[in-house]
Design a protein around this motif. Structure first.
Motif, mmCIF file in Angstrom:
data_model
loop_
_atom_site.group_PDB
_atom_site.id
_atom_site.type_symbol
_atom_site.label_atom_id
_atom_site.label_comp_id
_atom_site.label_asym_id
_atom_site.label_seq_id
_atom_site.Cartn_x
_atom_site.Cartn_y
_atom_site.Cartn_z
ATOM 1 N N PRO A 140 0.832 -1.214 0.000
ATOM 2 C CA PRO A 140 0.000 0.000 0.000
ATOM 3 C C PRO A 140 0.860 1.255 0.000
ATOM 4 O O PRO A 140 1.793 1.386 0.799
ATOM 5 C CB PRO A 140 -0.801 -0.127 1.300
ATOM 6 C CG PRO A 140 -0.874 -1.600 1.552
ATOM 7 C CD PRO A 140 0.443 -2.143 1.077
ATOM 8 N N GLY A 141 0.574 2.170 -0.934
ATOM 9 C CA GLY A 141 1.316 3.420 -1.014
ATOM 10 C C GLY A 141 2.575 3.348 -1.844
ATOM 11 O O GLY A 141 3.248 4.357 -2.039
ATOM 12 N N SER A 142 2.914 2.163 -2.354
ATOM 13 C CA SER A 142 4.120 2.027 -3.170
ATOM 14 C C SER A 142 3.819 1.030 -4.293
ATOM 15 O O SER A 142 3.924 -0.186 -4.109
ATOM 16 C CB SER A 142 5.301 1.545 -2.324
ATOM 17 O OG SER A 142 6.489 1.505 -3.087
ATOM 18 N N ALA A 143 3.438 1.540 -5.455
ATOM 19 C CA ALA A 143 2.904 0.705 -6.525
ATOM 20 C C ALA A 143 3.866 -0.359 -7.014
ATOM 21 O O ALA A 143 3.445 -1.442 -7.434
ATOM 22 C CB ALA A 143 2.482 1.586 -7.698
ATOM 23 N N PHE A 144 5.181 -0.088 -6.966
ATOM 24 C CA PHE A 144 6.143 -1.014 -7.552
ATOM 25 C C PHE A 144 6.918 -1.808 -6.498
ATOM 26 O O PHE A 144 7.932 -2.429 -6.812
ATOM 27 C CB PHE A 144 7.090 -0.258 -8.488
ATOM 28 C CG PHE A 144 6.386 0.238 -9.723
ATOM 29 C CD1 PHE A 144 6.245 -0.578 -10.827
ATOM 30 C CD2 PHE A 144 5.833 1.508 -9.766
ATOM 31 C CE1 PHE A 144 5.582 -0.142 -11.951
ATOM 32 C CE2 PHE A 144 5.166 1.966 -10.878
ATOM 33 C CZ PHE A 144 5.033 1.140 -11.995
ATOM 34 N N LYS A 145 6.427 -1.799 -5.260
ATOM 35 C CA LYS A 145 6.958 -2.657 -4.215
ATOM 36 C C LYS A 145 6.048 -3.876 -4.084
ATOM 37 O O LYS A 145 4.826 -3.742 -4.011
ATOM 38 C CB LYS A 145 7.023 -1.915 -2.868
ATOM 39 C CG LYS A 145 8.150 -0.917 -2.741
ATOM 40 C CD LYS A 145 9.476 -1.622 -2.470
ATOM 41 C CE LYS A 145 10.586 -0.632 -2.111
ATOM 42 N NZ LYS A 145 11.854 -1.329 -1.831
ATOM 43 N N LEU A 146 6.643 -5.069 -4.055
ATOM 44 C CA LEU A 146 5.873 -6.306 -3.993
ATOM 45 C C LEU A 146 5.618 -6.736 -2.560
ATOM 46 O O LEU A 146 6.432 -6.490 -1.661
ATOM 47 C CB LEU A 146 6.613 -7.424 -4.735
ATOM 48 C CG LEU A 146 6.745 -7.265 -6.251
ATOM 49 C CD1 LEU A 146 7.701 -8.314 -6.805
ATOM 50 C CD2 LEU A 146 5.384 -7.385 -6.918
ATOM 51 N N SER A 147 4.484 -7.412 -2.355
ATOM 52 C CA SER A 147 4.132 -7.913 -1.029
ATOM 53 C C SER A 147 3.375 -9.225 -1.177
ATOM 54 O O SER A 147 2.612 -9.416 -2.136
ATOM 55 C CB SER A 147 3.254 -6.894 -0.298
ATOM 56 O OG SER A 147 2.704 -7.454 0.875
ATOM 57 N N THR A 148 3.574 -10.127 -0.217
ATOM 58 C CA THR A 148 2.816 -11.384 -0.171
ATOM 59 C C THR A 148 1.780 -11.378 0.945
ATOM 60 O O THR A 148 1.129 -12.395 1.183
ATOM 61 C CB THR A 148 3.764 -12.581 0.035
ATOM 62 O OG1 THR A 148 4.499 -12.402 1.265
ATOM 63 C CG2 THR A 148 4.734 -12.716 -1.118
ATOM 64 N N ASP A 149 1.617 -10.249 1.611
ATOM 65 C CA ASP A 149 0.658 -10.143 2.709
ATOM 66 C C ASP A 149 -0.749 -9.944 2.124
ATOM 67 O O ASP A 149 -1.150 -8.833 1.794
ATOM 68 C CB ASP A 149 1.022 -8.968 3.618
ATOM 69 C CG ASP A 149 0.149 -8.914 4.873
ATOM 70 O OD1 ASP A 149 -0.896 -9.600 4.903
ATOM 71 O OD2 ASP A 149 0.507 -8.176 5.808
ATOM 72 N N GLN A 150 -1.490 -11.030 1.996
ATOM 73 C CA GLN A 150 -2.794 -10.957 1.348
ATOM 74 C C GLN A 150 -3.825 -10.183 2.168
ATOM 75 O O GLN A 150 -4.893 -9.848 1.655
ATOM 76 C CB GLN A 150 -3.314 -12.366 1.049
ATOM 77 C CG GLN A 150 -2.433 -13.136 0.083
ATOM 78 C CD GLN A 150 -3.071 -14.439 -0.374
ATOM 79 O OE1 GLN A 150 -4.278 -14.532 -0.535
ATOM 80 N NE2 GLN A 150 -2.242 -15.458 -0.568
ATOM 81 N N VAL A 151 -3.520 -9.897 3.406
ATOM 82 C CA VAL A 151 -4.439 -9.107 4.238
ATOM 83 C C VAL A 151 -4.342 -7.624 3.875
ATOM 84 O O VAL A 151 -5.346 -6.915 3.824
ATOM 85 C CB VAL A 151 -4.141 -9.316 5.738
ATOM 86 C CG1 VAL A 151 -5.026 -8.410 6.594
ATOM 87 C CG2 VAL A 151 -4.351 -10.778 6.113
ATOM 88 N N THR A 152 -3.124 -7.167 3.594
ATOM 89 C CA THR A 152 -2.930 -5.727 3.398
ATOM 90 C C THR A 152 -2.580 -5.328 1.965
ATOM 91 O O THR A 152 -2.722 -4.165 1.607
ATOM 92 C CB THR A 152 -1.800 -5.221 4.314
ATOM 93 O OG1 THR A 152 -0.559 -5.868 3.957
ATOM 94 C CG2 THR A 152 -2.131 -5.507 5.770
ATOM 95 N N PHE A 153 -2.104 -6.289 1.130
ATOM 96 C CA PHE A 153 -1.603 -5.831 -0.163
ATOM 97 C C PHE A 153 -2.719 -5.414 -1.112
ATOM 98 O O PHE A 153 -3.874 -5.814 -0.973
ATOM 99 C CB PHE A 153 -0.646 -6.834 -0.791
ATOM 100 C CG PHE A 153 -1.235 -8.135 -1.307
ATOM 101 C CD1 PHE A 153 -2.580 -8.287 -1.622
ATOM 102 C CD2 PHE A 153 -0.414 -9.242 -1.517
ATOM 103 C CE1 PHE A 153 -3.090 -9.460 -2.134
ATOM 104 C CE2 PHE A 153 -0.914 -10.433 -2.024
ATOM 105 C CZ PHE A 153 -2.259 -10.529 -2.321
#
Length: 540
Positions: free
Chosen positions: A214-227
């Motif tokens: 959230p807040g960073s379009a080109f940063k990846l995340s695997t947190d399915q609760v917050t991404f």
């Protein structure tokens, strides 16, 4: 003659095996029992799979069949009464079986089809082991099946490969495209045909799902609760997508153009076909020729989410054509590596009218502007001040052909009755330059934020649009005629309007515009007709 279905046939067989004697002569099944077992063959006895090319065909099985009949000519066994099930087992007694119904007497397995069967049977990845295979010949539940002679193969399945990542739609199921990591090092790259602001997720082979921080379009995340989901920029078209699971960042390189260059030095602009994820060009060769391809790009990343000019992508030599001819070259971007093919261009030489009109899709007599092709080559240019989310279509003057956009691709033209309307992606009101290429079946637009009059002694006046009369005006206080003036789009000297003489404007052609003399004037320009744009000076 009576045809016996499966249930009746089962009853016949059961009756034929009964020991009681009745007054009715019961037909008996022939050509199924008491025969030598059928032979099963395989195209290989050693299958080693690595999962690098899952479409690779690894084994084919083939076998004979039965032709059952009954001893009573009043009955006939229907076709398809005997069904074939291919059975695979890890043990020779076929205690635990993977069974598959097969139409016909042969079946071929690819790596992606055979590997999950082996894994489900308990085979260890990367370990060679024996596989037992046979065919079950089935007629009915109460009829004893027959079996082919079994065969034995040595098989080596593979485990999870991190050589591919899928681009998923927001339903998290539909695969839109794939990107690849040949070295399985966590860095995936591939080419995607994207619509404007296309939303998506990324999923690895072990089902790890990636979204954005959230807040960073080109940063990846695997947190399915917050991404959040990921998304491409506003430009629809061809992108090189790179996802790095090590740094947990991704980039999108927009391929704004592609050039096909012959070894002789001749260059041809290619057109992107979004629906096919490919670039195409029509070329003529007079002898054997090799070709290379280069794409210009805009890079979107954490460093610049709004995009910046990046290094061109040099694909190197992509194609050799061994003879003279008229060809259509297609550069397919799908797959681990883009591939180029060529075919004879059988399209007849097309003739085009000098004008193409932008029309109201609900009222074809309402012409919004006229686009002009100076060379009648099917490539048109025109200017129009579009309203917010205004829709339109392009049409020949006699309305023989009306072009909308393809339902799945805004910038590809579609002349069928199922075409969609054409519109500006962001829906913003303003002046736009439209370019249409009928040979390529594409269109595009360029935003023009301002029209500025520049003249001698750095005269500068911003022109205003009159929505009622649909003209542009600027009030000028001319102290000296000097060399005259030009009208600049976005105050860019390389993007200008000049005079073609007698009050006619030329876009990027002509001579400087000369006012009547010193004094105060209102300059009015009309951009409605791309081939006959006009300007006038009115004394104030």
């Amino acid at each position: 003659m009576k045809t016996m279905n499966k249930l009746l046939l089962a009853a016949v067989v059961a009756g034929g095996m009964a020991s009681c004697v009745t007054d009715i002569e019961t037909p008996k099944l022939e050509g199924f029992y008491g025969l030598e077992p059928k032979e099963l063959t395989s195209s290989t006895d050693e299958v080693v799979m690595e999962g690098l090319n899952e479409d690779n065909e690894v084994v084919t099985f083939a076998w004979g069949s039965y032709e059952p009949a009954v001893d009573n000519p009043a009955y006939q066994v229907s076709d398809g009464s005997v069904q074939h099930y291919l059975e695979m087992s890890a043990t020779p007694d076929f205690t635990d079986v993977a069974s598959q119904l097969v139409e016909g007497q042969t079946i071929t397995f690819t790596e992606s089809e055979l590997n999950p069967i082996l894994i489900n049977l308990g085979y260890e990845p990367w370990q060679s082991a024996s596989l037992y295979v046979r065919v079950q010949y089935y007629i009915a539940a109460n009829v004893e099946s027959q079996y082919s002679l079994p065969i034995i193969l040595n098989v080596t399945p593979y485990g999870i490969r991190f050589n591919r990542m899928d681009v998923l739609a927001t339903d998290r199921e539909t695969v839109l495209a794939s990107i690849y990591s040949p070295g399985e090092d966590g860095v995936y790259t591939g080419y995607v045909a994207a619509s404007s602001w296309m939303n998506f997720y990324l999923v690895e082979r072990d089902n790890t799902l990636w979204g954005s921080v959230p807040g960073s379009a080109f940063k990846l995340s695997t947190d399915q609760v917050t991404f959040y989901n990921l998304w491409f920029p506003s430009n629809a078209g061809s992108y090189r997508l790179t996802a790095d699971t090590n740094t947990e960042e991704w980039t999108a390189e927009y391929l704004s153009s592609m050039t096909l260059t012959a070894s002789s030095g001749a260059s041809t602009a290619m057109a992107f076909k979004q629906s096919a994820n490919s670039w195409t060009a029509n070329i003529v060769t007079t002898e054997a020729e090799t070709f290379s391809a280069t794409a210009t790009t805009l890079l979107y990343s954490t460093a610049n989410e709004n995009g910046e000019e990046s290094q061109p992508i040099d694909f190197g030599q992509i194609l050799s054509i061994p003879e003279a001819g008229n060809w259509t070259v297609t550069f397919n971007m799908t797959g681990e590596q883009p591939t180029a093919t060529y075919a004879v261009n059988e399209e007849p030489v097309a003739t085009y009218e000098p004008y193409l009109e932008m029309i109201d899709p609900n009222n074809w007599d309402d012409v919004k502007c006229r686009l002009f092709s100076a060379n009648s080559d099917g490539k048109y240019t025109g200017f129009y001040y579009s309203g917010e989310w205004e829709n339109y279509k392009f049409a020949t003057e006699g309305r023989e052909t009306v072009y909308g956009s393809q339902p799945s691709s805004l910038f590809e033209l579609d002349a069928s009755g199922s075409s969609y309307n054409i519109y500006i992606q962001d829906g913003k009101e303003g002046l736009y330059r439209y370019s249409v290429s009928l040979p390529d079946n594409t269109w595009e637009y360029q935003v023009i934020s301002s029209l500025v009059v520049r003249g001698d002694h750095d005269l500068m006046s911003v022109m205003a649009y009159d929505a009622e009369s649909k003209v542009w005006t600027a009030d000028l206080d001319i102290q000296e005629v000097g060399w005259g003036m030009q009208i600049l789009a976005d105050d860019n000297w390389d993007n200008h309007f000049k005079s073609k003489g007698e009050g006619v404007l030329g876009y990027q052609e002509g001579d400087n515009i000369l006012p009547p003399g010193p004094g105060r004037y209102r300059l009015t320009i009309n951009l409605y007709d791309g081939g006959n744009m006009t300007y006038t000076f009115t004394a104030l």
